[in-house]
Scaffold this motif. Structure first.
Motif, short mmCIF file in Angstrom:
data_model
loop_
_atom_site.label_atom_id
_atom_site.label_comp_id
_atom_site.label_asym_id
_atom_site.label_seq_id
_atom_site.Cartn_x
_atom_site.Cartn_y
_atom_site.Cartn_z
N SER A 139 -6.84 -3.54 3.83
CA SER A 139 -6.43 -2.21 4.28
C SER A 139 -5.25 -1.74 3.46
O SER A 139 -4.61 -2.52 2.74
CB SER A 139 -6.04 -2.25 5.76
N ALA A 141 -2.43 -0.96 4.64
CA ALA A 141 -1.27 -1.69 5.18
C ALA A 141 -1.13 -3.06 4.53
O ALA A 141 -0.01 -3.49 4.20
CB ALA A 141 -1.40 -1.83 6.70
N ASP A 142 -2.27 -3.74 4.30
CA ASP A 142 -2.23 -5.05 3.63
C ASP A 142 -1.73 -4.91 2.20
O ASP A 142 -0.92 -5.72 1.72
CB ASP A 142 -3.64 -5.67 3.61
N LEU A 144 0.20 -2.56 0.93
CA LEU A 144 1.62 -2.21 0.94
C LEU A 144 2.50 -3.42 1.25
O LEU A 144 3.59 -3.57 0.69
CB LEU A 144 1.88 -1.11 1.96
N GLU A 145 2.02 -4.28 2.12
CA GLU A 145 2.84 -5.41 2.57
C GLU A 145 2.77 -6.60 1.63
O GLU A 145 3.79 -7.29 1.39
CB GLU A 145 2.39 -5.84 3.96
N LYS A 146 1.61 -6.86 1.03
CA LYS A 146 1.39 -8.12 0.34
C LYS A 146 1.26 -8.02 -1.17
O LYS A 146 1.29 -9.05 -1.87
CB LYS A 146 0.11 -8.79 0.89
N HIS A 147 1.14 -6.80 -1.71
CA HIS A 147 0.81 -6.69 -3.13
C HIS A 147 1.68 -5.68 -3.86
O HIS A 147 2.30 -4.81 -3.24
CB HIS A 147 -0.67 -6.33 -3.29
N PHE A 166 3.83 3.35 -1.17
CA PHE A 166 4.38 2.42 -2.14
C PHE A 166 5.80 2.87 -2.53
O PHE A 166 6.09 4.07 -2.57
CB PHE A 166 3.50 2.33 -3.39
N LYS A 170 9.98 -1.91 -5.35
CA LYS A 170 9.68 -2.82 -4.24
C LYS A 170 8.25 -3.33 -4.39
O LYS A 170 8.03 -4.52 -4.64
CB LYS A 170 9.87 -2.13 -2.90
N ASN A 171 7.29 -2.45 -4.25
CA ASN A 171 5.89 -2.83 -4.45
C ASN A 171 5.19 -1.89 -5.44
O ASN A 171 3.97 -1.81 -5.47
CB ASN A 171 5.14 -2.89 -3.13
#
Length: 284
Positions: A139, A141-142, A144-147, A166, A170-171
């Motif tokens: 998703s 959200a995934d 944005l949080e993990k990659h 994004f 940061k990401n």
């Protein structure tokens, strides 16, 4: 004595003065026009994959460049094409007079910053990742949080990524030149990059030979690429360039340049757009 002669000559002096005033502005204007010829168009692009490259002699080549040169030939334009990093090329085009920069994504936030000729490319853009590094059904959200995603600085895609959440440094990594993000994937500094979805078998083989096994993981937006001209460029120049582009497309020159590198559906769409534009502008 002097006063008497002065008053006798005064009417004649006034007539001579009026005649000089009547003709002087026109002559001055003509001289001014001759001393200030129209500035030649400055053409700038960026180094990028198949479209814009530079050989060992400093000559710019590639599909987009060959298209621009074909238009120049139609118009008798002899301007040399410069190649600069995208951020610098874009900044010059926005802040300077009589500049054209390509390939430029036409978007809502850029619409009023340029005058446009095109389109020259149409495609959908997705986020891609090396196979196995991102979950297939990830998703937003995934992601944005993990990659971490990489994109060239000052592109329209950057704005799209920022709107999705994004965050720069940061990401979201911003590179100076197109192509740098592939290096970021190779060394593990980024997991994602934006790429158009119409990948031909030839392009897929090139990526695989370079060590990339990419899969789409998230849709971003539909893209239209144009030649972007400074707002100060005369409307007649824009008309002439658009008509010349239409002629190159409708004569088959565009298809010869892009076939095999881009999807046939995109080429057909460009040809249909050129037919419509040709009719609207009453090009000769």
């Amino acid at each position: 004595m002097i006063n008497r002669y002065f008053f006798i000559l005064l009417p004649q002096l006034l007539v001579i003065t009026l005649i000089m005033l009547a003709f002087a502005p026109a002559d001055a204007l003509a001289a001014d026009t001759e001393s200030k010829p129209q500035t030649a168009l400055r053409i700038i692009t960026e180094p990028s994959g198949r479209g814009r490259l530079k050989d060992k002699y400093g000559q710019v080549y590639g599909m987009s460049t060959e298209l621009v040169k074909a238009i120049q030939q139609q118009l008798g334009d002899t301007a040399k094409i410069e190649i600069l990093p995208w951020a610098r090329a874009y900044a010059i085009a926005v802040s300077s007079d009589n500049v054209m920069v390509y390939d430029t994504i036409r978007s809502a936030e850029r619409e009023n910053k340029f005058k446009w000729v095109g389109p020259i490319k149409l495609y959908a853009v997705n986020l891609y990742a090396q196979r196995g590094t991102v979950a297939e059904n990830a998703s937003l959200a995934d992601l944005l949080e993990k990659h971490v995603v990489c994109e060239t600085r000052n592109t329209s895609i950057v704005n799209e990524l920022l709107s999705l959440g994004f965050v720069i440094d940061k990401n979201l990594i911003l590179s100076l030149q197109a192509g740098d993000c592939y290096k970021m994937l190779q060394i593990g500094r980024a997991d994602l990059l934006a790429m158009h979805s119409d990948i031909t078998p030839k392009r897929l083989a090139e990526l695989q030979n370079a060590g990339f096994d990419l899969q789409p993981v998230y849709p971003l937006k539909n893209i239209e690429m144009y030649l972007a001209f400074s707002k100060t460029v005369d409307d007649k120049v824009i008309h002439d360039w658009q008509c010349a582009l239409n002629k190159v497309v409708l004569d088959g020159g565009f298809r010869r340049l892009y076939q095999g590198e881009y999807a046939d559906s995109m080429i057909a769409d460009i040809e249909n757009r050129a037919v419509q534009s040709q009719q609207q502008l009453a090009c000769h």
